[in-house]
Design a protein around this motif. Sequence first.
Motif, PDB file in Angstrom:
ATOM      1  N   ASN A   1     -11.791 -22.470  95.800  1.00 42.96           N
ATOM      2  CA  ASN A   1     -10.850 -23.646  96.311  1.00 42.96           C
ATOM      3  C   ASN A   1     -11.738 -24.820  96.784  1.00 42.96           C
ATOM      4  O   ASN A   1     -11.511 -25.610  97.392  1.00 42.96           O
ATOM      5  CB  ASN A   1     -10.400 -23.064  97.434  1.00 42.96           C
ATOM      6  CG  ASN A   1      -9.022 -22.363  97.190  1.00 42.96           C
ATOM      7  OD1 ASN A   1      -8.633 -22.318  96.279  1.00 42.96           O
ATOM      8  ND2 ASN A   1      -8.546 -21.615  98.454  1.00 42.96           N
ATOM      9  N   GLU A   2     -13.154 -24.611  96.381  1.00 39.62           N
ATOM     10  CA  GLU A   2     -14.046 -25.794  96.691  1.00 39.62           C
ATOM     11  C   GLU A   2     -13.692 -27.111  96.218  1.00 39.62           C
ATOM     12  O   GLU A   2     -13.627 -28.138  96.915  1.00 39.62           O
ATOM     13  CB  GLU A   2     -15.391 -25.446  96.268  1.00 39.62           C
ATOM     14  CG  GLU A   2     -16.026 -24.199  96.854  1.00 39.62           C
ATOM     15  CD  GLU A   2     -15.471 -22.994  96.374  1.00 39.62           C
ATOM     16  OE1 GLU A   2     -14.794 -22.969  95.454  1.00 39.62           O
ATOM     17  OE2 GLU A   2     -16.104 -21.904  96.575  1.00 39.62           O
ATOM     18  N   ALA A   3     -13.285 -27.293  94.923  1.00 36.49           N
ATOM     19  CA  ALA A   3     -13.014 -28.589  94.352  1.00 36.49           C
ATOM     20  C   ALA A   3     -11.841 -29.114  94.933  1.00 36.49           C
ATOM     21  O   ALA A   3     -11.847 -30.469  95.352  1.00 36.49           O
ATOM     22  CB  ALA A   3     -12.838 -28.654  92.766  1.00 36.49           C
ATOM     23  N   SER A   4     -10.901 -28.434  95.156  1.00 40.97           N
ATOM     24  CA  SER A   4      -9.506 -28.942  95.869  1.00 40.97           C
ATOM     25  C   SER A   4      -9.738 -29.327  97.363  1.00 40.97           C
ATOM     26  O   SER A   4      -9.084 -30.258  97.868  1.00 40.97           O
ATOM     27  CB  SER A   4      -8.571 -27.809  95.504  1.00 40.97           C
ATOM     28  OG  SER A   4      -8.846 -26.835  96.246  1.00 40.97           O
ATOM     29  N   LEU A   5     -10.457 -28.571  97.948  1.00 40.96           N
ATOM     30  CA  LEU A   5     -10.768 -28.671  99.352  1.00 40.96           C
ATOM     31  C   LEU A   5     -11.479 -30.155  99.502  1.00 40.96           C
ATOM     32  O   LEU A   5     -11.092 -30.894 100.506  1.00 40.96           O
ATOM     33  CB  LEU A   5     -11.749 -27.407  99.947  1.00 40.96           C
ATOM     34  CG  LEU A   5     -11.985 -27.823 101.461  1.00 40.96           C
ATOM     35  CD1 LEU A   5     -10.916 -27.674 102.371  1.00 40.96           C
ATOM     36  CD2 LEU A   5     -13.137 -26.604 101.722  1.00 40.96           C
ATOM     37  N   GLY A   6     -12.574 -30.293  98.555  1.00 46.18           N
ATOM     38  CA  GLY A   6     -13.380 -31.471  98.580  1.00 46.18           C
ATOM     39  C   GLY A   6     -12.319 -32.746  98.296  1.00 46.18           C
ATOM     40  O   GLY A   6     -12.413 -33.765  99.157  1.00 46.18           O
ATOM     41  N   ALA A   7     -11.474 -32.502  97.352  1.00 47.43           N
ATOM     42  CA  ALA A   7     -10.310 -33.969  97.346  1.00 47.43           C
ATOM     43  C   ALA A   7      -9.490 -34.071  98.775  1.00 47.43           C
ATOM     44  O   ALA A   7      -9.187 -35.337  99.170  1.00 47.43           O
ATOM     45  CB  ALA A   7      -9.519 -33.711  96.227  1.00 47.43           C
ATOM     46  N   LYS A   8      -8.879 -32.805  99.156  1.00 45.49           N
ATOM     47  CA  LYS A   8      -8.492 -32.879 100.527  1.00 45.49           C
ATOM     48  C   LYS A   8      -9.086 -33.609 101.420  1.00 45.49           C
ATOM     49  O   LYS A   8      -8.687 -34.366 102.104  1.00 45.49           O
ATOM     50  CB  LYS A   8      -7.829 -31.515 100.694  1.00 45.49           C
ATOM     51  CG  LYS A   8      -6.580 -31.108  99.872  1.00 45.49           C
ATOM     52  CD  LYS A   8      -6.216 -29.915 100.634  1.00 45.49           C
ATOM     53  CE  LYS A   8      -4.849 -29.203  99.892  1.00 45.49           C
ATOM     54  NZ  LYS A   8      -4.556 -28.082 100.503  1.00 45.49           N
ATOM     55  N   ALA A   9     -10.462 -33.156 101.742  1.00 41.58           N
ATOM     56  CA  ALA A   9     -11.349 -33.632 102.807  1.00 41.58           C
ATOM     57  C   ALA A   9     -11.324 -35.352 102.252  1.00 41.58           C
ATOM     58  O   ALA A   9     -11.350 -36.078 103.429  1.00 41.58           O
ATOM     59  CB  ALA A   9     -12.601 -33.041 102.569  1.00 41.58           C
ATOM     60  N   LEU A  10     -11.665 -35.708 101.111  1.00 39.77           N
ATOM     61  CA  LEU A  10     -12.073 -37.089 101.057  1.00 39.77           C
ATOM     62  C   LEU A  10     -10.912 -37.994 101.381  1.00 39.77           C
ATOM     63  O   LEU A  10     -10.796 -38.716 102.167  1.00 39.77           O
ATOM     64  CB  LEU A  10     -12.230 -37.176  99.648  1.00 39.77           C
ATOM     65  CG  LEU A  10     -12.897 -38.521  99.101  1.00 39.77           C
ATOM     66  CD1 LEU A  10     -14.338 -38.592 100.017  1.00 39.77           C
ATOM     67  CD2 LEU A  10     -13.015 -38.461  97.798  1.00 39.77           C
ATOM     68  N   ASN A  11      -9.443 -37.362 101.168  1.00 38.23           N
ATOM     69  CA  ASN A  11      -8.325 -38.031 101.326  1.00 38.23           C
ATOM     70  C   ASN A  11      -8.153 -38.074 103.023  1.00 38.23           C
ATOM     71  O   ASN A  11      -7.401 -39.120 103.279  1.00 38.23           O
ATOM     72  CB  ASN A  11      -7.202 -37.488 100.963  1.00 38.23           C
ATOM     73  CG  ASN A  11      -7.176 -37.605  99.278  1.00 38.23           C
ATOM     74  OD1 ASN A  11      -7.716 -38.583  98.732  1.00 38.23           O
ATOM     75  ND2 ASN A  11      -6.683 -36.716  98.588  1.00 38.23           N
ATOM     76  N   THR A  12      -8.544 -37.076 103.712  1.00 37.73           N
ATOM     77  CA  THR A  12      -8.497 -37.106 105.194  1.00 37.73           C
ATOM     78  C   THR A  12      -9.376 -37.889 105.978  1.00 37.73           C
ATOM     79  O   THR A  12      -8.958 -38.537 106.862  1.00 37.73           O
ATOM     80  CB  THR A  12      -8.480 -35.604 105.565  1.00 37.73           C
ATOM     81  OG1 THR A  12      -7.625 -34.823 104.927  1.00 37.73           O
ATOM     82  CG2 THR A  12      -8.399 -35.483 106.892  1.00 37.73           C
ATOM     83  N   LEU A  13     -10.697 -38.076 105.374  1.00 32.84           N
ATOM     84  CA  LEU A  13     -11.526 -38.705 105.931  1.00 32.84           C
ATOM     85  C   LEU A  13     -11.821 -40.362 105.513  1.00 32.84           C
ATOM     86  O   LEU A  13     -12.194 -40.983 106.698  1.00 32.84           O
ATOM     87  CB  LEU A  13     -13.006 -38.000 105.731  1.00 32.84           C
ATOM     88  CG  LEU A  13     -13.178 -36.583 106.075  1.00 32.84           C
ATOM     89  CD1 LEU A  13     -14.504 -36.090 105.566  1.00 32.84           C
ATOM     90  CD2 LEU A  13     -13.244 -36.656 107.678  1.00 32.84           C
ATOM     91  N   VAL A  14     -11.359 -40.649 104.526  1.00 38.49           N
ATOM     92  CA  VAL A  14     -11.658 -42.015 104.162  1.00 38.49           C
ATOM     93  C   VAL A  14     -10.995 -42.907 104.969  1.00 38.49           C
ATOM     94  O   VAL A  14     -11.517 -44.060 105.575  1.00 38.49           O
ATOM     95  CB  VAL A  14     -11.468 -42.258 102.681  1.00 38.49           C
ATOM     96  CG1 VAL A  14     -11.308 -43.723 102.373  1.00 38.49           C
ATOM     97  CG2 VAL A  14     -12.504 -41.626 101.814  1.00 38.49           C
ATOM     98  N   PRO A  15      -9.669 -43.148 105.195  1.00 31.12           N
ATOM     99  CA  PRO A  15      -8.666 -43.898 105.982  1.00 31.12           C
ATOM    100  C   PRO A  15      -9.152 -44.317 107.354  1.00 31.12           C
ATOM    101  O   PRO A  15      -9.265 -45.236 107.610  1.00 31.12           O
ATOM    102  CB  PRO A  15      -7.288 -43.430 105.931  1.00 31.12           C
ATOM    103  CG  PRO A  15      -7.317 -42.299 104.658  1.00 31.12           C
ATOM    104  CD  PRO A  15      -8.614 -41.865 104.450  1.00 31.12           C
ATOM    105  N   PRO A  16      -9.459 -43.072 108.272  1.00 29.69           N
ATOM    106  CA  PRO A  16      -9.940 -43.554 109.650  1.00 29.69           C
ATOM    107  C   PRO A  16     -11.401 -43.987 109.647  1.00 29.69           C
ATOM    108  O   PRO A  16     -11.692 -44.934 110.430  1.00 29.69           O
ATOM    109  CB  PRO A  16      -9.774 -42.071 110.123  1.00 29.69           C
ATOM    110  CG  PRO A  16     -10.013 -41.082 109.241  1.00 29.69           C
ATOM    111  CD  PRO A  16      -9.200 -41.875 108.150  1.00 29.69           C
TER     112      PRO A  16
END
Length: 329
Positions: free
Chosen positions: A194-209
């Motif tokens: 799950n590491e790759a999908s988690l990375g994409a999710k984390a990126l989408n969560t962190l970038v806007p704020p």
Amino acid sequence: MFHLAEVLRLQGKTSDAEYLIRDSLRILEEGGVGHSQQALRRMSRLAELLVHSGKLQEAENLQRKILHILELSQGPESLSTITAADNLATTLQALRKLDEAEELFLRCLRVRQKALSSTHIQVGSTLFKLGVVTTQQADNMVSDKSGTLEQAKTAYGMAEDMLRQAIRIAEQRWEEALGGVAAADRAASAMLGNEASLGAKALNTLVPPLLALVRALNALSVVVMHQADLADSPVGADEATREAERILRHCLTLLDKPPGIAQELIEVPELQREHVSCLHHLAALLVRNKAKGANESQKSSEEQASRLLSRAENIEATLTTRRRSKGEQ
């Protein structure tokens, strides 16, 4: 036709995409459904392409049409209408029609504060945009003497208040995003694959704020420097200058040392562009202040400014290489 235009747009073939969307809209209008949701979607995409290609006056006209249709069909306070008003205000700001842009942003702020929570990311975004417009209005008062110095000081103070509110909201959203990503990391640590999908999710969560936070900090530093220029005393000017430097160094700390998935965050183009702007602002501040200190501090300031500008050039080179690579693809 519209779906093909979307594919071409994603490939960077914006002129071809624009042509197809215009043709698609013509067909809908001739069929009597020029005000339908399908047509509005196409108009919004066309306006986006027009802004991207610098055709701001045509984009303004189209965005006014979109806003009028939504006001009639969904009401003046629907969130879809307010999004259209926000888009139009942004274009008006780019065209330096600042008073009308301010009026629209204030309308967006009132509706969003009413419909959403007072700490919603969209409320923070609107406060940021209002702060920037107010800063530009104050700049005009100083540069072309359209207002008195006292009026300019008042406007800069209003801009500072709005930007500090935007920063508080962005900081809260950023801390929440960090907490959510950390919790997801812990939950995924016992799972395989799950590491790759988690990375994409984390990126989408962190970038806007994070992007909202550093943009507001960067804009605030500009306002504080203007306040230093208009300060009534050398002591006030020095205090404002030190505050601007503190803000910029905090901004760079966020961009230089992002937690968790550091490399992915560093490589986001929007954050890289903000990083370059922040580096340039701090370098200019150091160069500006070097004459105020002793010879040793002058040399230190010059060296720091040189290092900052070198880092900015490296980031800009990375952005240029990436753009060329996408163009070749």
